[in-house]
Design a protein around this motif. Structure first.
Motif, PDB file in Angstrom:
ATOM      1  N   ALA A 172      58.485  51.428  53.341  1.00 18.61           N
ATOM      2  CA  ALA A 172      57.637  51.353  52.147  1.00 18.61           C
ATOM      3  C   ALA A 172      57.797  49.969  51.528  1.00 18.61           C
ATOM      4  CB  ALA A 172      58.016  52.451  51.164  1.00 18.61           C
ATOM      5  N   GLY A 173      57.162  48.995  52.150  1.00 21.65           N
ATOM      6  CA  GLY A 173      57.334  47.607  51.754  1.00 21.65           C
ATOM      7  C   GLY A 173      58.601  47.046  52.371  1.00 21.65           C
ATOM      8  N   SER A 174      58.680  45.727  52.470  1.00 17.46           N
ATOM      9  CA  SER A 174      59.919  45.146  52.988  1.00 17.46           C
ATOM     10  C   SER A 174      61.064  45.389  52.015  1.00 17.46           C
ATOM     11  CB  SER A 174      59.744  43.650  53.266  1.00 17.46           C
ATOM     12  OG  SER A 174      59.239  42.962  52.150  1.00 17.46           O
ATOM     13  N   ASP A 175      60.738  45.653  50.744  1.00 21.41           N
ATOM     14  CA  ASP A 175      61.778  45.985  49.771  1.00 21.41           C
ATOM     15  C   ASP A 175      62.624  47.161  50.244  1.00 21.41           C
ATOM     16  OD1 ASP A 175      60.909  44.011  48.134  1.00 21.41           O
ATOM     17  OD2 ASP A 175      60.156  45.298  46.547  1.00 21.41           O
ATOM     18  N   GLU A 176      61.969  48.227  50.710  1.00 23.66           N
ATOM     19  CA  GLU A 176      62.733  49.400  51.162  1.00 23.66           C
ATOM     20  C   GLU A 176      63.617  49.042  52.345  1.00 23.66           C
ATOM     21  OE1 GLU A 176      62.340  53.978  52.784  1.00 23.66           O
ATOM     22  OE2 GLU A 176      60.885  52.466  53.407  1.00 23.66           O
ATOM     23  N   LEU A 177      63.108  48.220  53.235  1.00 26.30           N
ATOM     24  CA  LEU A 177      63.894  47.852  54.412  1.00 26.30           C
ATOM     25  C   LEU A 177      65.119  47.032  54.025  1.00 26.30           C
ATOM     26  CD1 LEU A 177      60.790  47.081  56.587  1.00 26.30           C
ATOM     27  CD2 LEU A 177      62.395  48.959  56.964  1.00 26.30           C
ATOM     28  N   LEU A 178      64.974  46.147  53.047  1.00 28.72           N
ATOM     29  CA  LEU A 178      66.130  45.401  52.549  1.00 28.72           C
ATOM     30  C   LEU A 178      67.158  46.358  51.941  1.00 28.72           C
ATOM     31  CD1 LEU A 178      64.211  42.444  50.858  1.00 28.72           C
ATOM     32  CD2 LEU A 178      65.448  42.375  53.034  1.00 28.72           C
ATOM     33  N   LEU A 230      53.940  48.767  52.181  1.00 30.36           N
ATOM     34  CA  LEU A 230      54.101  48.818  53.628  1.00 30.36           C
ATOM     35  C   LEU A 230      54.734  47.530  54.128  1.00 30.36           C
ATOM     36  CD1 LEU A 230      53.491  50.464  56.204  1.00 30.36           C
ATOM     37  CD2 LEU A 230      51.290  49.282  56.330  1.00 30.36           C
ATOM     38  N   GLY A 231      55.776  47.683  54.946  1.00 26.05           N
ATOM     39  CA  GLY A 231      56.436  46.529  55.538  1.00 26.05           C
ATOM     40  C   GLY A 231      57.066  46.926  56.858  1.00 26.05           C
ATOM     41  N   TRP A 232      57.635  45.940  57.545  1.00 25.96           N
ATOM     42  CA  TRP A 232      58.298  46.255  58.811  1.00 25.96           C
ATOM     43  C   TRP A 232      59.459  45.301  59.056  1.00 25.96           C
ATOM     44  CZ3 TRP A 232      57.697  42.653  62.953  1.00 25.96           C
ATOM     45  CH2 TRP A 232      56.668  41.714  62.808  1.00 25.96           C
ATOM     46  N   MET A 233      60.349  45.763  59.890  1.00 25.19           N
ATOM     47  CA  MET A 233      61.557  45.022  60.237  1.00 25.19           C
ATOM     48  C   MET A 233      61.672  44.946  61.742  1.00 25.19           C
ATOM     49  SD  MET A 233      65.492  46.267  59.664  1.00 25.19           S
ATOM     50  CE  MET A 233      65.708  46.837  61.356  1.00 25.19           C
ATOM     51  N   TYR A 234      62.131  43.815  62.250  1.00 25.64           N
ATOM     52  CA  TYR A 234      62.375  43.660  63.681  1.00 25.64           C
ATOM     53  C   TYR A 234      63.817  43.244  63.866  1.00 25.64           C
ATOM     54  CZ  TYR A 234      61.424  42.415  68.580  1.00 25.64           C
ATOM     55  OH  TYR A 234      61.418  42.362  69.953  1.00 25.64           O
ATOM     56  N   GLY A 235      64.532  43.966  64.708  1.00 27.29           N
ATOM     57  CA  GLY A 235      65.942  43.664  64.881  1.00 27.29           C
ATOM     58  C   GLY A 235      66.471  44.103  66.225  1.00 27.29           C
ATOM     59  N   PRO A 236      67.706  43.759  66.530  1.00 29.88           N
ATOM     60  CA  PRO A 236      68.348  44.216  67.759  1.00 29.88           C
ATOM     61  C   PRO A 236      68.384  45.747  67.795  1.00 29.88           C
ATOM     62  CG  PRO A 236      69.646  42.504  66.687  1.00 29.88           C
ATOM     63  CD  PRO A 236      68.605  42.917  65.712  1.00 29.88           C
ATOM     64  N   GLN A 237      68.368  46.315  68.994  1.00 32.27           N
ATOM     65  CA  GLN A 237      68.301  47.767  69.117  1.00 32.27           C
ATOM     66  C   GLN A 237      69.448  48.458  68.391  1.00 32.27           C
ATOM     67  OE1 GLN A 237      65.531  49.255  70.861  1.00 32.27           O
ATOM     68  NE2 GLN A 237      66.300  50.833  69.473  1.00 32.27           N
ATOM     69  N   GLU A 238      70.623  47.859  68.429  1.00 32.37           N
ATOM     70  CA  GLU A 238      71.779  48.480  67.775  1.00 32.37           C
ATOM     71  C   GLU A 238      71.580  48.568  66.265  1.00 32.37           C
ATOM     72  OE1 GLU A 238      71.858  45.969  69.854  1.00 32.37           O
ATOM     73  OE2 GLU A 238      72.892  46.746  71.644  1.00 32.37           O
ATOM     74  N   VAL A 239      70.999  47.533  65.674  1.00 37.18           N
ATOM     75  CA  VAL A 239      70.738  47.543  64.239  1.00 37.18           C
ATOM     76  C   VAL A 239      69.624  48.531  63.907  1.00 37.18           C
ATOM     77  CG1 VAL A 239      69.991  46.151  62.259  1.00 37.18           C
ATOM     78  CG2 VAL A 239      71.512  45.158  63.987  1.00 37.18           C
ATOM     79  N   VAL A 240      68.585  48.525  64.704  1.00 40.10           N
ATOM     80  CA  VAL A 240      67.472  49.461  64.495  1.00 40.10           C
ATOM     81  C   VAL A 240      67.964  50.899  64.532  1.00 40.10           C
ATOM     82  CG1 VAL A 240      65.355  50.348  65.565  1.00 40.10           C
ATOM     83  CG2 VAL A 240      65.683  47.883  65.297  1.00 40.10           C
ATOM     84  N   ASP A 241      68.825  51.222  65.482  1.00 41.20           N
ATOM     85  CA  ASP A 241      69.361  52.587  65.586  1.00 41.20           C
ATOM     86  C   ASP A 241      70.109  52.983  64.312  1.00 41.20           C
ATOM     87  OD1 ASP A 241      68.327  52.794  68.112  1.00 41.20           O
ATOM     88  OD2 ASP A 241      70.217  52.383  69.151  1.00 41.20           O
ATOM     89  N   VAL A 242      70.827  52.030  63.732  1.00 41.25           N
ATOM     90  CA  VAL A 242      71.564  52.310  62.497  1.00 41.25           C
ATOM     91  C   VAL A 242      70.592  52.542  61.337  1.00 41.25           C
ATOM     92  CG1 VAL A 242      73.108  51.313  60.761  1.00 41.25           C
ATOM     93  CG2 VAL A 242      73.655  51.096  63.188  1.00 41.25           C
ATOM     94  N   ILE A 243      69.569  51.707  61.228  1.00 39.23           N
ATOM     95  CA  ILE A 243      68.606  51.844  60.130  1.00 39.23           C
ATOM     96  C   ILE A 243      67.883  53.185  60.204  1.00 39.23           C
ATOM     97  CG2 ILE A 243      66.536  50.877  59.057  1.00 39.23           C
ATOM     98  CD1 ILE A 243      69.109  49.234  58.664  1.00 39.23           C
TER      99      ILE A 243
END
Length: 359
Positions: A82-88, A225-238
């Motif tokens: 929900a926005g890059s704010d939520e991802l941060l 609406l936002g999105w994040m791109y990261g290593p698979q290990e980080v994505v799995d944690v998020i």
């Protein structure tokens, strides 16, 4: 016994967004897209009304696939929010503990401080040079114990940026135990040859995350609406800390169309290029110090002379129906951030500030 929140939470000053515009006024306080959003995205939003009784796809699969195709990246390494704010916020929730150190640049986005404080972490700011992030200062401030380094590139509220070579030097200068979060909310506005999209760094390092938003050039701020791109290990944690349906169905549908509408993005970019040059030249010609910006706003500096301060100018503009953003919370009490508007709005700002200088 009186109910008490976790220690430190009451020390947080909630984020205050850009002021809303009264009826008939022009809002230039939140860096919204002056052209609105993609007509295709708007149609997709309207069409979603017939299925609002259904849950959204919890994985936002169609949206991640669309982003991956346009950006030439891996869909499985994308997380939508929900926005890059939520991802941060999710990054902080996943990786920060009380007492951890978080580093940002001196005039970094205010949300970074909130993310740190919500987890009981310590936020430390590295000094900037000419309102621009200083990699050496960031590395020195981070030391060997920073848990996260947040870097907005380009930065809000200054509009400045550093080249890709400096981002790489920053990553190389940080320990492997430090997560580098590169916030590119305004990245689509930049076309300088040495500005490198940091998405490529994600495949080269295990501790780089990039966040992007649909709120700026795509004009979907109201949908969050936002999105994040990261290593698979980080994505799995998020994925373990995000809500199961954290992106709503209309946002997914509109986002799919927005990311694919390259014509609207190009139109928005062209309008911004022209408007940014106009505001910078005109306001500079009036004697104001304008920090060079590559975003959809300018940071304008004012003297401390009574009657001519940033606060005086803010009030003067507001009385004429032009709502801009004071940036005192960033440690910039003598500046105003003015968003790019339609041509008539940009001219109105210049004319009003010309009158202000003569008053």
């Amino acid at each position: 016994m009186t109910l008490q929140p976790r220690p430190g939470l009451l020390d947080i000053k909630p984020y205050v967004p850009g002021a809303a515009a009264p009826e008939g006024a022009v809002k230039l306080s939140s860096n919204e897209n002056a052209l609105g959003c993609s007509p295709k995205a708007a149609e997709a939003f309207k069409a979603s009304a017939s299925v609002l009784h259904t849950y959204p796809d919890g994985g936002a699969t169609a949206l991640r696939d669309a982003i991956a195709k346009v950006e030439n990246i891996k869909a499985e390494q994308i997380v939508c929010g929900a926005g890059s704010d939520e991802l941060l916020q999710l990054i902080g929730k996943a990786y920060l503990a009380p007492g951890d150190k978080v580093v940002q640049s001196q005039y970094g986005f205010l949300v970074y401080r909130l993310v740190a404080m919500q987890s009981g972490a310590e936020i430390v700011s590295a000094p900037e040079k000419h309102y621009t992030a200083d990699v050496d200062a960031l590395i020195e401030t981070a030391g060997d114990d920073a848990k996260i380094v947040f870097l907005a590139n380009p930065n809000n509220p200054t509009g400045t940026w550093i080249p890709g070579s400096e981002i790489r030097r920053l990553r190389e200068g940080l320990p492997d135990s430090t997560l580098l979060v590169v916030d590119c909310a305004y990245g689509e506005f930049v076309d300088a040859p040495d500005y490198e999209d940091p998405l490529a760094l994600v495949s080269e390092y295990e501790n780089v995350v990039v966040t992007r938003t649909f709120s700026k050039i795509h004009g979907l701020a109201g949908l969050r609406l936002g999105w994040m791109y990261g290593p698979q290990e980080v994505v799995d944690v998020i994925h373990r800390v995000r809500g199961p349906f954290n992106v709503n169905l209309p946002a997914i549908e509109a986002g799919v169309e927005a990311i694919q509408d390259v014509e609207f993005v190009a139109k928005s970019k062209a309008h911004n290029d022209q408007s940014l040059a106009f505001l910078t030249q005109q306001l500079g010609g009036l004697g104001f110090d304008v920090t060079p910006s590559v975003c959809n706003f300018v940071l304008v500096h004012f003297p401390e002379t009574p009657g001519k301060t940033a606060e005086d100018a803010n009030q003067f503009l507001a009385e004429r129906g032009l709502i801009v953003r004071g940036v005192q919370p960033y440690g910039l009490p003598n500046a105003l951030r003015i968003s790019v508007g339609l041509d008539k709005h940009n001219r109105a700002v210049v004319e009003a500030l010309e009158a202000f200088t003569k008053g």
